[in-house]
Design a protein around this motif. Sequence first.
Motif, PDB file in Angstrom:
ATOM      1  N   HIS A  64     -14.016  27.358   8.662  1.00  0.00           N
ATOM      2  CA  HIS A  64     -13.212  26.212   8.991  1.00  0.00           C
ATOM      3  C   HIS A  64     -11.867  26.836   9.530  1.00  0.00           C
ATOM      4  N   CYS A  65     -11.731  27.974   9.297  1.00  0.00           N
ATOM      5  CA  CYS A  65     -10.281  28.567   9.623  1.00  0.00           C
ATOM      6  C   CYS A  65     -10.403  28.799  11.040  1.00  0.00           C
ATOM      7  N   ASP A  66      -9.026  29.122  11.721  1.00  0.00           N
ATOM      8  CA  ASP A  66      -8.950  28.957  13.275  1.00  0.00           C
ATOM      9  C   ASP A  66      -8.886  30.549  13.415  1.00  0.00           C
ATOM     10  N   ALA A  67      -8.723  31.607  12.548  1.00  0.00           N
ATOM     11  CA  ALA A  67      -8.772  33.025  12.894  1.00  0.00           C
ATOM     12  C   ALA A  67      -8.851  33.532  11.491  1.00  0.00           C
ATOM     13  N   MET A  68      -9.453  34.710  11.549  1.00  0.00           N
ATOM     14  CA  MET A  68      -9.358  35.717  10.542  1.00  0.00           C
ATOM     15  C   MET A  68      -8.167  37.011  10.871  1.00  0.00           C
ATOM     16  N   ILE A  69      -7.303  37.210   9.966  1.00  0.00           N
ATOM     17  CA  ILE A  69      -6.465  38.414  10.388  1.00  0.00           C
ATOM     18  C   ILE A  69      -6.415  39.647   9.252  1.00  0.00           C
ATOM     19  N   GLY A  70      -6.122  40.595   9.502  1.00  0.00           N
ATOM     20  CA  GLY A  70      -6.232  41.681   8.261  1.00  0.00           C
ATOM     21  C   GLY A  70      -6.752  42.785   8.460  1.00  0.00           C
ATOM     22  N   ASN A  71      -7.211  43.424   7.327  1.00  0.00           N
ATOM     23  CA  ASN A  71      -7.851  44.847   7.439  1.00  0.00           C
ATOM     24  C   ASN A  71      -9.332  44.661   7.933  1.00  0.00           C
ATOM     25  N   GLU A  72      -9.784  45.940   8.728  1.00  0.00           N
ATOM     26  CA  GLU A  72     -10.992  46.001   9.099  1.00  0.00           C
ATOM     27  C   GLU A  72     -11.915  46.157   7.900  1.00  0.00           C
ATOM     28  N   GLY A  73     -13.058  45.427   7.848  1.00  0.00           N
ATOM     29  CA  GLY A  73     -13.865  45.516   6.933  1.00  0.00           C
ATOM     30  C   GLY A  73     -15.014  44.583   6.987  1.00  0.00           C
ATOM     31  N   GLY A  74     -15.612  44.129   5.826  1.00  0.00           N
ATOM     32  CA  GLY A  74     -16.758  43.205   5.843  1.00  0.00           C
ATOM     33  C   GLY A  74     -16.302  41.983   6.198  1.00  0.00           C
ATOM     34  N   ALA A  75     -15.163  41.755   5.563  1.00  0.00           N
ATOM     35  CA  ALA A  75     -14.616  40.174   5.971  1.00  0.00           C
ATOM     36  C   ALA A  75     -14.532  39.648   7.443  1.00  0.00           C
ATOM     37  N   ILE A  76     -13.957  40.989   8.097  1.00  0.00           N
ATOM     38  CA  ILE A  76     -13.840  40.706   9.650  1.00  0.00           C
ATOM     39  C   ILE A  76     -15.148  40.742  10.206  1.00  0.00           C
ATOM     40  N   ASN A  77     -16.064  41.591   9.843  1.00  0.00           N
ATOM     41  CA  ASN A  77     -17.498  41.348  10.362  1.00  0.00           C
ATOM     42  C   ASN A  77     -18.110  40.041  10.189  1.00  0.00           C
ATOM     43  N   MET A  78     -17.566  39.465   9.114  1.00  0.00           N
ATOM     44  CA  MET A  78     -18.370  38.265   8.630  1.00  0.00           C
ATOM     45  C   MET A  78     -17.693  37.129   9.320  1.00  0.00           C
ATOM     46  N   ALA A  79     -16.531  37.220   9.623  1.00  0.00           N
ATOM     47  CA  ALA A  79     -15.670  36.227  10.597  1.00  0.00           C
ATOM     48  C   ALA A  79     -16.267  36.175  11.987  1.00  0.00           C
ATOM     49  N   LYS A  80     -16.749  37.382  12.433  1.00  0.00           N
ATOM     50  CA  LYS A  80     -17.235  37.506  13.847  1.00  0.00           C
ATOM     51  C   LYS A  80     -18.558  36.931  14.098  1.00  0.00           C
ATOM     52  N   ALA A  81     -19.394  37.129  12.815  1.00  0.00           N
ATOM     53  CA  ALA A  81     -20.708  36.454  12.884  1.00  0.00           C
ATOM     54  C   ALA A  81     -20.557  34.968  12.618  1.00  0.00           C
ATOM     55  N   LEU A  82     -19.512  34.523  12.310  1.00  0.00           N
ATOM     56  CA  LEU A  82     -19.141  32.864  12.016  1.00  0.00           C
ATOM     57  C   LEU A  82     -18.687  32.411  13.273  1.00  0.00           C
ATOM     58  N   ASN A  83     -18.594  33.410  14.380  1.00  0.00           N
ATOM     59  CA  ASN A  83     -17.790  33.069  15.739  1.00  0.00           C
ATOM     60  C   ASN A  83     -16.420  32.665  15.576  1.00  0.00           C
ATOM     61  N   ILE A  84     -15.787  33.182  14.486  1.00  0.00           N
ATOM     62  CA  ILE A  84     -14.250  33.069  14.087  1.00  0.00           C
ATOM     63  C   ILE A  84     -13.351  34.246  15.066  1.00  0.00           C
ATOM     64  N   PRO A  85     -12.328  33.657  15.646  1.00  0.00           N
ATOM     65  CA  PRO A  85     -11.674  34.823  16.375  1.00  0.00           C
ATOM     66  C   PRO A  85     -10.986  35.804  15.139  1.00  0.00           C
ATOM     67  N   THR A  86     -10.743  37.162  15.472  1.00  0.00           N
ATOM     68  CA  THR A  86     -10.290  38.056  14.432  1.00  0.00           C
ATOM     69  C   THR A  86      -9.367  38.712  14.993  1.00  0.00           C
ATOM     70  N   PHE A  87      -8.331  39.145  14.314  1.00  0.00           N
ATOM     71  CA  PHE A  87      -7.146  40.300  14.475  1.00  0.00           C
ATOM     72  C   PHE A  87      -7.329  41.333  13.394  1.00  0.00           C
ATOM     73  N   THR A  88      -7.713  42.511  13.921  1.00  0.00           N
ATOM     74  CA  THR A  88      -8.112  43.621  12.796  1.00  0.00           C
ATOM     75  C   THR A  88      -6.928  44.726  12.986  1.00  0.00           C
ATOM     76  N   ILE A  89      -6.862  45.160  11.777  1.00  0.00           N
ATOM     77  CA  ILE A  89      -5.689  46.255  11.662  1.00  0.00           C
ATOM     78  C   ILE A  89      -6.696  47.509  11.056  1.00  0.00           C
ATOM     79  N   PHE A  90      -7.063  48.571  11.851  1.00  0.00           N
ATOM     80  CA  PHE A  90      -7.807  49.582  11.547  1.00  0.00           C
ATOM     81  C   PHE A  90      -7.097  50.671  10.722  1.00  0.00           C
ATOM     82  N   SER A  91      -7.783  51.254   9.757  1.00  0.00           N
ATOM     83  CA  SER A  91      -7.120  52.358   9.225  1.00  0.00           C
ATOM     84  C   SER A  91      -7.047  53.531   9.984  1.00  0.00           C
ATOM     85  N   PRO A  92      -5.955  54.315   9.640  1.00  0.00           N
ATOM     86  CA  PRO A  92      -5.449  55.422  10.772  1.00  0.00           C
ATOM     87  C   PRO A  92      -6.606  56.357  10.608  1.00  0.00           C
ATOM     88  N   SER A  93      -7.557  56.472   9.680  1.00  0.00           N
ATOM     89  CA  SER A  93      -8.426  57.460   9.558  1.00  0.00           C
ATOM     90  C   SER A  93      -9.824  57.072  10.294  1.00  0.00           C
TER      91      SER A  93
END
Length: 352
Positions: A260-289
């Motif tokens: 029901h959210c308009d987008a997911m923003i934050g740290n790269e990881g499982g939550a971002i992948n799940m949002a993508k799989a729900l067709n929710i736009p994402t803004f991802t901050i990747f770890s420098p490593s």
Amino acid sequence: MKVLVIQQKMIGDVLTSSILCEAIKKKYPSAELHYLVNSHTVPVVENNPFIDELVLFSSEMEQSKLQFYRFLKEIRKAKYDVVIDVYGKISSNLMSYFSKAPKRISYHKKHTAFLYTQTLERLKKPEHDCSLAIENRLKLLEFLEIPFQEITSKIYLTQAEIASAEAYVTTSNIDFKKPLFMVSVLGSSEAKTYPLDYMASLLDSLVAENKEAQFLFNYIPKQEKEAREVYEHCLPITQKRIFFSVFGKSLREFLAITSHCDAMIGNEGGAINMAKALNIPTFTIFSPSLKMQNWFGEKENKNHKAVHLSEFIPYQEEDFVAAKKKPSKYYLKFTPSYIVQPLHDFIANLSL
């Protein structure tokens, strides 16, 4: 044809590898397809129409040699024609070999290649502008005469789950007429977590740009202390826009709320992948490593945006190694000033 796809451990990996099930079923509709995963990852593949049966690997099997041996015997008893080992670690090496399947496929490693009938060298650069995580997985299917195709992982929620989440969010005084963002405030580890005060600054900048923005935090009860720290670093006006106590009590509830959210923003990881799989736009901050191309492809740019420190300062191969050893040193360089504009551009493109 009876096929077993093996992908153990992390939720994000299990979700991503589920694309193999879809690709196989589309090519061979009559194939019986089983997916071997760790028990705790079931929620992200529940109701997947391309999976005929889930084969569950439990922590007890992992810790007990006797239980693991019994599990291996069950795999052999299943008489698979094809086993595709995406995981490629000791446990899955043994599962593949003990299956005695005529066709056993995995990535090439010198010390385990003899356990398989076909092995594949991993791509080092994408060939189709997708992430390496997707391209390397789909390349395994060339041994089944399945060419590359653009497939993204999907999560299948029921209408009852979606309706229940909508009712929960609505009764929590959240207004669906205003922008609603799920925030992945914490990564899977400290080394994959954007500094908490920096994350708070990003949320402050969003509220300064759009005072109607509403935020939900993705965290589990044992992470409440760290999540609350982000909240406390935020300005009072931002804190009023954060519905801290609204979160999924289970993984399926979290998924339904996120839908029901308009987008997911934050740290790269499982939550971002799940949002993508729900067709929710994402803004991802990747770890420098981490190398961004491993999990983010050029073709994702339309609905998704990702940022990495290497885009803003000179970065060499040795920096990835150094960032793994001292992530905090590199995270401190990744100040909100670099991220604010790309984040605002991403939100602007959502047409809220």
